[in-house]
Design a protein around this motif. Structure first.
Motif: not given
Length: 213
Positions: A145-156
């Motif tokens: 439900n949130e922007a996917l790209a920022p979450q991906f970059f944080i986790l990576m």
């Protein structure tokens, strides 16, 4: 992202990174053979390969590999062949891991940065097991439900930073033990162990099965 989500991801990622595998073994080999500085480049190659794998998993290639037996087998065979190549090079090559004698110039006679980077990049990027790991891992920590790209970059960013520091730590341990490992009576057996380990990783990769629904 929620702090508890980041903490859970960091814990799982840490356990995965610390577990022995081809990339860790490569850092140990390079650290003992050429010093910790060389692993700065091989570790960079490793996290670059990891980033490529995680990006492809994020974009859906992991699911595609799960659904395509031919594609999965192709990637798996390429990765296994490369691990076999490294293993054979250590077993039969003239300049295998730790083959340099304990001479004053030993640490200067190291591969180029490009070679160190490329070897680690290929080791990481040709491993479909890692691709499956990222495909299975991301859905549990990314909020749709949130922007996917920022979450991906944080986790990576977390995963890559932890991975890089872990490889340097292993390399430092190996470099500190180098004065023992380079003794002639150890060199032959360590080269054999390193080579056999890479070949074993390749065999394990060949036995990797595609996940099915």
């Amino acid at each position: 992202m929620q702090p508890q989500t980041l903490l859970a991801f960091t814990t799982i990622a840490g356990l995965s990174i610390l577990s022995p595998g081809p990339a860790i073994l490569l850092s140990l080999k390079n650290g003992a053979s050429y010093g910790t500085r060389s692993v700065m480049w091989s570790a960079l190659g490793n996290i670059s390969g990891i980033f490529c794998l995680s990006t492809t998993a994020f974009l859906g290639l992991g699911a595609l590999l799960n659904s395509s037996a031919f594609l999965f087998a192709s990637v798996k065979i390429m990765g296994a062949l490369y691990l076999f190549y490294i293993g054979a090079k250590q077993l039969f090559g003239k300049n295998g891991a730790l083959a340099q004698e304990a001479s004053p110039n030993a640490l200067r006679e190291q591969p180029s940065r490009k070679k160190l980077f490329g070897e680690a990049f290929l080791t990481a990027s040709t491993n479909p097991k890692a691709l499956m790991f990222f495909t299975a891992l991301f859905p549990h920590f990314i909020n749709a439900n949130e922007a996917l790209a920022p979450q991906f970059f944080i986790l990576m960013s977390i995963f890559m930073a932890m991975s890089y520091l872990t490889h340097l730590m292993y390399a430092q341990l190996a470099a500190r033990a180098m004065h023992v490992l380079v003794k002639p009576r150890f060199v032959k057996w360590i080269n054999r162990i390193v080579g056999a380990a890479f070949i074993s990783f390749g065999a394990m990769l060949l036995n990797l099965r595609r996940q099915t629904a």
